[in-house]
Design a protein around this motif. Sequence first.
Motif, PDB file in Angstrom:
ATOM      1  N   PRO A  33      12.861   7.472 -11.017  1.00  0.00           N
ATOM      2  CA  PRO A  33      11.742   6.863 -10.675  1.00  0.00           C
ATOM      3  C   PRO A  33      11.326   7.519  -9.349  1.00  0.00           C
ATOM      4  O   PRO A  33      12.066   7.747  -8.453  1.00  0.00           O
ATOM      5  N   GLY A  34      10.122   7.583  -9.216  1.00  0.00           N
ATOM      6  CA  GLY A  34       9.616   7.957  -8.081  1.00  0.00           C
ATOM      7  C   GLY A  34       9.931   9.504  -7.621  1.00  0.00           C
ATOM      8  O   GLY A  34       9.548   9.912  -6.417  1.00  0.00           O
ATOM      9  N   MET A  35      10.350  10.302  -8.466  1.00  0.00           N
ATOM     10  CA  MET A  35      10.643  11.710  -8.209  1.00  0.00           C
ATOM     11  C   MET A  35      10.170  12.669  -9.305  1.00  0.00           C
ATOM     12  O   MET A  35      10.853  12.554 -10.411  1.00  0.00           O
ATOM     13  N   PRO A  36       9.024  13.226  -9.234  1.00  0.00           N
ATOM     14  CA  PRO A  36       8.460  13.887 -10.362  1.00  0.00           C
ATOM     15  C   PRO A  36       9.424  15.260 -10.773  1.00  0.00           C
ATOM     16  O   PRO A  36      10.096  15.752  -9.961  1.00  0.00           O
ATOM     17  N   ARG A  37       9.556  15.452 -12.063  1.00  0.00           N
ATOM     18  CA  ARG A  37      10.124  16.552 -12.594  1.00  0.00           C
ATOM     19  C   ARG A  37      11.728  16.472 -12.341  1.00  0.00           C
ATOM     20  O   ARG A  37      12.224  17.737 -12.441  1.00  0.00           O
ATOM     21  N   ARG A  38      12.142  15.241 -12.294  1.00  0.00           N
ATOM     22  CA  ARG A  38      13.656  15.103 -12.323  1.00  0.00           C
ATOM     23  C   ARG A  38      14.150  14.133 -13.066  1.00  0.00           C
ATOM     24  O   ARG A  38      13.651  13.262 -13.294  1.00  0.00           O
ATOM     25  N   THR A  39      15.232  14.634 -13.905  1.00  0.00           N
ATOM     26  CA  THR A  39      15.691  13.674 -14.739  1.00  0.00           C
ATOM     27  C   THR A  39      17.083  13.249 -14.749  1.00  0.00           C
ATOM     28  O   THR A  39      17.944  14.091 -14.218  1.00  0.00           O
ATOM     29  N   ILE A  40      17.593  12.270 -15.270  1.00  0.00           N
ATOM     30  CA  ILE A  40      18.874  11.628 -15.189  1.00  0.00           C
ATOM     31  C   ILE A  40      19.475  11.937 -16.638  1.00  0.00           C
ATOM     32  O   ILE A  40      18.690  11.559 -17.548  1.00  0.00           O
ATOM     33  N   ASP A  41      20.833  12.557 -16.814  1.00  0.00           N
ATOM     34  CA  ASP A  41      21.159  12.910 -17.977  1.00  0.00           C
ATOM     35  C   ASP A  41      21.393  11.674 -19.066  1.00  0.00           C
ATOM     36  O   ASP A  41      21.241  11.661 -20.236  1.00  0.00           O
ATOM     37  N   ILE A  42      22.122  10.669 -18.315  1.00  0.00           N
ATOM     38  CA  ILE A  42      22.643   9.428 -19.215  1.00  0.00           C
ATOM     39  C   ILE A  42      22.377   8.478 -18.187  1.00  0.00           C
ATOM     40  O   ILE A  42      22.784   8.347 -16.990  1.00  0.00           O
ATOM     41  N   VAL A  43      21.520   7.179 -18.815  1.00  0.00           N
ATOM     42  CA  VAL A  43      21.193   6.197 -18.105  1.00  0.00           C
ATOM     43  C   VAL A  43      21.673   5.019 -18.797  1.00  0.00           C
ATOM     44  O   VAL A  43      21.445   4.796 -19.905  1.00  0.00           O
ATOM     45  N   PHE A  44      22.143   3.964 -17.929  1.00  0.00           N
ATOM     46  CA  PHE A  44      22.710   2.440 -18.503  1.00  0.00           C
ATOM     47  C   PHE A  44      21.477   1.938 -17.646  1.00  0.00           C
ATOM     48  O   PHE A  44      21.850   1.457 -16.364  1.00  0.00           O
ATOM     49  N   PRO A  45      20.405   1.270 -18.210  1.00  0.00           N
ATOM     50  CA  PRO A  45      19.382   0.752 -17.265  1.00  0.00           C
ATOM     51  C   PRO A  45      19.903  -0.376 -16.903  1.00  0.00           C
ATOM     52  O   PRO A  45      19.478  -1.027 -15.514  1.00  0.00           O
ATOM     53  N   THR A  89      18.351  13.656  -4.743  1.00  0.00           N
ATOM     54  CA  THR A  89      18.165  12.740  -5.913  1.00  0.00           C
ATOM     55  C   THR A  89      19.020  11.567  -6.020  1.00  0.00           C
ATOM     56  O   THR A  89      18.967  10.380  -6.394  1.00  0.00           O
ATOM     57  N   THR A  90      20.366  12.044  -5.359  1.00  0.00           N
ATOM     58  CA  THR A  90      21.511  11.041  -5.423  1.00  0.00           C
ATOM     59  C   THR A  90      21.262   9.863  -4.459  1.00  0.00           C
ATOM     60  O   THR A  90      21.296   8.772  -4.531  1.00  0.00           O
ATOM     61  N   GLU A  91      20.657  10.215  -3.198  1.00  0.00           N
ATOM     62  CA  GLU A  91      20.413   9.583  -2.428  1.00  0.00           C
ATOM     63  C   GLU A  91      19.165   8.408  -2.444  1.00  0.00           C
ATOM     64  O   GLU A  91      19.123   7.331  -2.335  1.00  0.00           O
ATOM     65  N   HIS A  92      18.004   9.001  -3.242  1.00  0.00           N
ATOM     66  CA  HIS A  92      17.078   8.144  -3.669  1.00  0.00           C
ATOM     67  C   HIS A  92      17.522   7.115  -4.600  1.00  0.00           C
ATOM     68  O   HIS A  92      17.093   6.003  -4.574  1.00  0.00           O
ATOM     69  N   LEU A  93      18.361   7.806  -5.466  1.00  0.00           N
ATOM     70  CA  LEU A  93      18.533   6.562  -6.460  1.00  0.00           C
ATOM     71  C   LEU A  93      19.670   5.540  -5.701  1.00  0.00           C
ATOM     72  O   LEU A  93      19.540   4.387  -6.185  1.00  0.00           O
ATOM     73  N   ARG A  94      20.413   5.831  -4.783  1.00  0.00           N
ATOM     74  CA  ARG A  94      21.180   4.620  -4.332  1.00  0.00           C
ATOM     75  C   ARG A  94      20.481   3.962  -3.477  1.00  0.00           C
ATOM     76  O   ARG A  94      20.904   2.739  -3.173  1.00  0.00           O
ATOM     77  N   GLU A  95      19.392   4.375  -2.930  1.00  0.00           N
ATOM     78  CA  GLU A  95      18.697   3.571  -1.967  1.00  0.00           C
ATOM     79  C   GLU A  95      17.853   2.509  -2.877  1.00  0.00           C
ATOM     80  O   GLU A  95      17.443   1.551  -2.252  1.00  0.00           O
ATOM     81  N   ALA A  96      17.703   3.206  -4.019  1.00  0.00           N
ATOM     82  CA  ALA A  96      16.968   2.070  -5.080  1.00  0.00           C
ATOM     83  C   ALA A  96      17.993   1.151  -5.811  1.00  0.00           C
ATOM     84  O   ALA A  96      17.665   0.306  -6.593  1.00  0.00           O
ATOM     85  N   GLY A  97      19.130   1.200  -5.409  1.00  0.00           N
ATOM     86  CA  GLY A  97      20.255   0.107  -5.991  1.00  0.00           C
ATOM     87  C   GLY A  97      20.903   0.723  -7.073  1.00  0.00           C
ATOM     88  O   GLY A  97      21.609  -0.132  -7.857  1.00  0.00           O
ATOM     89  N   MET A  99      23.729   2.878  -9.073  1.00  0.00           N
ATOM     90  CA  MET A  99      25.150   3.819  -9.023  1.00  0.00           C
ATOM     91  C   MET A  99      24.976   5.190  -9.617  1.00  0.00           C
ATOM     92  O   MET A  99      24.684   5.130 -10.765  1.00  0.00           O
ATOM     93  N   VAL A 100      25.329   6.144  -8.640  1.00  0.00           N
ATOM     94  CA  VAL A 100      25.218   7.463  -9.273  1.00  0.00           C
ATOM     95  C   VAL A 100      26.670   7.972  -9.573  1.00  0.00           C
ATOM     96  O   VAL A 100      27.485   7.921  -8.550  1.00  0.00           O
ATOM     97  N   LEU A 101      26.779   8.484 -10.822  1.00  0.00           N
ATOM     98  CA  LEU A 101      28.115   9.098 -11.194  1.00  0.00           C
ATOM     99  C   LEU A 101      27.814  10.595 -11.516  1.00  0.00           C
ATOM    100  O   LEU A 101      26.974  10.851 -12.266  1.00  0.00           O
ATOM    101  N   ARG A 102      28.332  11.556 -10.576  1.00  0.00           N
ATOM    102  CA  ARG A 102      28.187  13.201 -11.005  1.00  0.00           C
ATOM    103  C   ARG A 102      29.572  13.702 -11.527  1.00  0.00           C
ATOM    104  O   ARG A 102      30.502  13.423 -10.953  1.00  0.00           O
ATOM    105  N   TYR A 103      29.432  14.494 -12.478  1.00  0.00           N
ATOM    106  CA  TYR A 103      30.807  15.048 -12.907  1.00  0.00           C
ATOM    107  C   TYR A 103      30.253  16.778 -13.279  1.00  0.00           C
ATOM    108  O   TYR A 103      28.855  16.965 -13.481  1.00  0.00           O
ATOM    109  N   TRP A 104      31.307  17.566 -13.261  1.00  0.00           N
ATOM    110  CA  TRP A 104      30.985  18.872 -13.549  1.00  0.00           C
ATOM    111  C   TRP A 104      31.133  19.187 -15.052  1.00  0.00           C
ATOM    112  O   TRP A 104      32.007  18.697 -15.636  1.00  0.00           O
ATOM    113  N   GLU A 105      30.679  20.362 -15.360  1.00  0.00           N
ATOM    114  CA  GLU A 105      30.538  20.411 -16.784  1.00  0.00           C
ATOM    115  C   GLU A 105      31.879  21.104 -17.205  1.00  0.00           C
ATOM    116  O   GLU A 105      32.205  20.818 -18.441  1.00  0.00           O
TER     117      GLU A 105
END
Length: 127
Positions: A33-45, A89-97, A99-105
């Motif tokens: 949300p609010g960031m064009p051309r960026r997507t979240i891989d898996i979302v639990f809305p 992107t992580t900061e933007h999402l955290r500021e919007a409330g 929880m961001v989980l990042r993992y390596w392939e």
Amino acid sequence: MSRQNSRDTAPEVAVRRLLYATGLRYRVNVPVPGMPRRTIDIVFPKAKIAVFLDGCFWHGCPEHATQPKANAEWWRAKLDKNIARDQETTEHLREAGWMVLRYWEHEVPAAVAEDVRSTILRQRSGK
């Protein structure tokens, strides 16, 4: 670069299958949300949890990232921008409330799925 899959990579599909098998339902490749051309891989809305599965080369894994020798300066700038974009992107999402989980392939899909599952269950229980 255009031939590289940006979605439905093998690690993403493996983690998604494991999450689905445990009864969790999610959305995939949702725009940030609010960031064009960026997507979240898996979302639990409902839980507001965003899961990213980052490729080691493209996102600068400290263990497995490599530096191309040809056109090294251009690649360094490109990969540094990717890392900065991930942080933004992580900061933007955290500021919007969110929880961001990042993992390596390279992380084991079963371990990633279990960590995501336990995080969602904790979130749902309010702990």
